[in-house]
Write a protein that holds these residues in place. Structure first.
Motif, PDB file in Angstrom:
ATOM      1  N   ARG A 220     -15.606 -39.685   6.660  1.00 49.61           N
ATOM      2  CA  ARG A 220     -15.545 -38.788   7.584  1.00 49.61           C
ATOM      3  C   ARG A 220     -16.971 -38.018   7.192  1.00 49.61           C
ATOM      4  N   GLY A 221     -17.845 -38.666   7.050  1.00 46.85           N
ATOM      5  CA  GLY A 221     -19.636 -37.553   7.073  1.00 46.85           C
ATOM      6  C   GLY A 221     -19.020 -36.502   5.399  1.00 46.85           C
ATOM      7  N   ALA A 229     -10.996 -29.805  -0.318  1.00 44.11           N
ATOM      8  CA  ALA A 229     -11.686 -28.663  -1.589  1.00 44.11           C
ATOM      9  C   ALA A 229     -11.262 -27.255  -0.320  1.00 44.11           C
ATOM     10  N   ASP A 230     -12.085 -27.813   0.762  1.00 46.23           N
ATOM     11  CA  ASP A 230     -11.869 -26.642   2.343  1.00 46.23           C
ATOM     12  C   ASP A 230     -10.198 -26.640   2.777  1.00 46.23           C
ATOM     13  N   MET A 231      -9.578 -27.768   2.749  1.00 47.15           N
ATOM     14  CA  MET A 231      -8.237 -28.003   2.722  1.00 47.15           C
ATOM     15  C   MET A 231      -6.998 -27.190   1.852  1.00 47.15           C
ATOM     16  N   ASP A 313      -7.673 -36.295   8.390  1.00 52.04           N
ATOM     17  CA  ASP A 313      -8.222 -36.287  10.073  1.00 52.04           C
ATOM     18  C   ASP A 313      -6.976 -35.281  10.909  1.00 52.04           C
ATOM     19  N   ARG A 314      -6.004 -34.942  10.038  1.00 55.05           N
ATOM     20  CA  ARG A 314      -4.958 -33.500  10.465  1.00 55.05           C
ATOM     21  C   ARG A 314      -5.421 -32.217  10.405  1.00 55.05           C
ATOM     22  N   ASN A 319      -8.697 -28.296  13.465  1.00 56.00           N
ATOM     23  CA  ASN A 319      -9.390 -27.385  12.646  1.00 56.00           C
ATOM     24  C   ASN A 319     -10.462 -27.357  14.137  1.00 56.00           C
ATOM     25  N   ASP A 320     -10.608 -28.469  14.630  1.00 54.98           N
ATOM     26  CA  ASP A 320     -11.276 -28.684  15.488  1.00 54.98           C
ATOM     27  C   ASP A 320     -12.998 -28.827  15.268  1.00 54.98           C
ATOM     28  N   VAL A 321     -13.398 -29.578  13.557  1.00 57.54           N
ATOM     29  CA  VAL A 321     -14.607 -30.133  13.672  1.00 57.54           C
ATOM     30  C   VAL A 321     -14.715 -31.137  13.844  1.00 57.54           C
TER      31      VAL A 321
END
Length: 433
Positions: A220-221, A229-231, A313-314, A319-321
């Motif tokens: 997804r890009g 890491a962001d999660m 995906d979740r 987080n409306d990314v």
């Protein structure tokens, strides 16, 4: 980087407040903090600081983590490809650049052959070309890595001597091997990437796979490891990680950073001619026996792949990314059957590469700090043995422990603990101080 070639000899044993055994990036990170705090210490290294990178990786090796993960105390990757993957030689160059930024009191080509607990600290025996000597210390930090000894199966000596056998750490390129087909045993990161290296070179490859999971390189890009890491996945303490000890004991997910990064899809390799087998269970003379686990192992690896994508995906939804649409991996090849035997000579196999891992070796440590499996009993690297700590272990604190991404945090904690134990002022860890 400064080098201490000798320890002053006298009628009494030399004493250093802190000794760090091992000069990989983990041990040197602790040294960076101790030096910043003004703590007298010594790093003892059996080879040289970048030995494991320069001499133990194959020629086409690349990191599997993005370059932006590469962070060490006072030093981060600042190149023009943060989402790329450094090659072996680029990693060595990057580490050399870091080592040039601070002084390390280090003894290279010196091996600690014994560490013994004393009434006041530790007694260490050092061996080098100059002979044997002893030193004492108040605090000992073990930074030799979690698994230094390569593993070979017990039946390896019983195999036909016409087939050469090497461990993955001895593999550098296809040209070093005899002509003929190659069997790679093990589907962790090293095994799958070496199999790919041989496959891309046009060699006939046979691969025996285990239960290693896999992960998408990009999804997804973005790189999957950037999403994770962001999660916060790499920062989750081991005690809180889903699946507990069982999850932590699993082999790392296989993927590659080669040629800018891509998935490692063993089914695609098989469709292109690579021969796949399940778990190798035994062997004698020229005949190997496999468990009928190939289909199960491929399905399980793909299930983990899709599960990680679903977790991303979740996160994106919660987080409306903004991101490209979700997708799911569908198998591109299915085994016609699960092979259970292989005659090495009939298949034209001239080399076996064992990529089945490493095991711990702490026999030189005469301290009661290990569980029944020989692993250190520790909390964030600190043991119940006063003055004894570890650094650089997988899952020492988080999934990021042992990786470039997590070393700085772990090293700060160990250095802070050591400084406090020595009775000095605690480290001031705020950035820039």
């Amino acid at each position: 980087m400064s080098t201490t070639d000798t320890i002053p000899r006298s009628t009494s044993t030399a004493h250093v407040p802190v000794v760090i055994v091992g000069a990989g990036q983990a041990g040197l990170s602790v040294s960076w903090y101790l030096g910043r705090a003004g703590i007298d210490h010594l790093v003892v290294e059996s080879h040289t600081p970048t030995h494991a990178w320069a001499d133990k990786r194959w020629d086409n090796f690349t990191l599997v983590t993005p370059n932006w993960h590469c962070r060490l105390p006072g030093y981060s990757y600042t190149g023009d490809d943060p989402d790329g993957f450094m090659t072996r030689d680029e990693v060595v160059e990057w580490l050399d650049g870091w080592l040039a930024t601070f002084d390390v009191p280090i003894r290279t080509r010196t091996t600690v052959t014994r560490l013994k607990r004393t009434a006041t600290g530790f007694l260490l025996t050092l061996e080098s070309a100059g002979g044997s000597e002893e030193i004492t210390c108040d605090q000992a930090i073990i930074a030799t890595g979690g698994y230094p000894l390569p593993v070979l199966p017990p039946y390896a000596p019983a195999l036909d001597s016409a087939v050469a056998q090497i461990h993955s750490e001895e593999y550098f390129n296809p040209e070093q091997l005899d002509d003929g087909a190659v069997l790679v045993v093990g589907s962790g990161q090293s095994g799958t990437q070496i199999a790919e290296d041989l496959h891309l070179a046009g060699r006939e490859v046979h691969l025996a796979i285990g239960n290693a999971p896999r992960v998408a390189r990009f999804y997804r890009g973005r790189d999957c490891m950037t999403w994770l890491a962001d999660m916060g996945v790499y920062d989750t303490p081991a005690q809180q990680y889903p699946g507990g000890r069982a999850a932590q004991e699993k082999t790392n997910h296989y993927v590659t950073g080669r040629d800018g990064g891509r998935d490692v899809d063993l089914r695609t390799f098989a469709a292109q001619g690579m021969k796949l087998y399940g778990h190798l269970t035994s062997g004698k003379d020229a005949v190997l026996t496999f468990a009928p686990t190939l289909t199960e192992s491929l399905d399980a690896a793909d299930a983990v792949y899709n599960s990680i994508c679903a977790d991303i995906d979740r996160y994106i939804d919660a987080n409306d990314v903004a991101a490209p649409p979700a997708s799911r991996y569908e198998p591109v090849w299915q085994p016609p059957a699960d092979p259970t035997t292989l005659d090495l000579l009939d298949a034209g196999i001239t080399t076996i590469i064992w990529a089945i891992g490493y095991r711990p070796d702490y026999r030189w440590l005469e301290v009661s700090a290990f569980d029944g499996g020989g692993r250190p009993i520790q909390t964030r690297g600190v043991t119940e043995v006063p003055g004894l700590s570890f650094i650089g272990l997988p899952w020492m604190h988080t999934w990021g422990s042992g990786r470039f991404l997590g070393i700085d945090h772990d090293a700060r904690h160990i250095a802070d603990t050591v400084v406090a134990a020595l009775g000095d002022t605690r480290l001031r860890l705020a950035s820039g101080e």
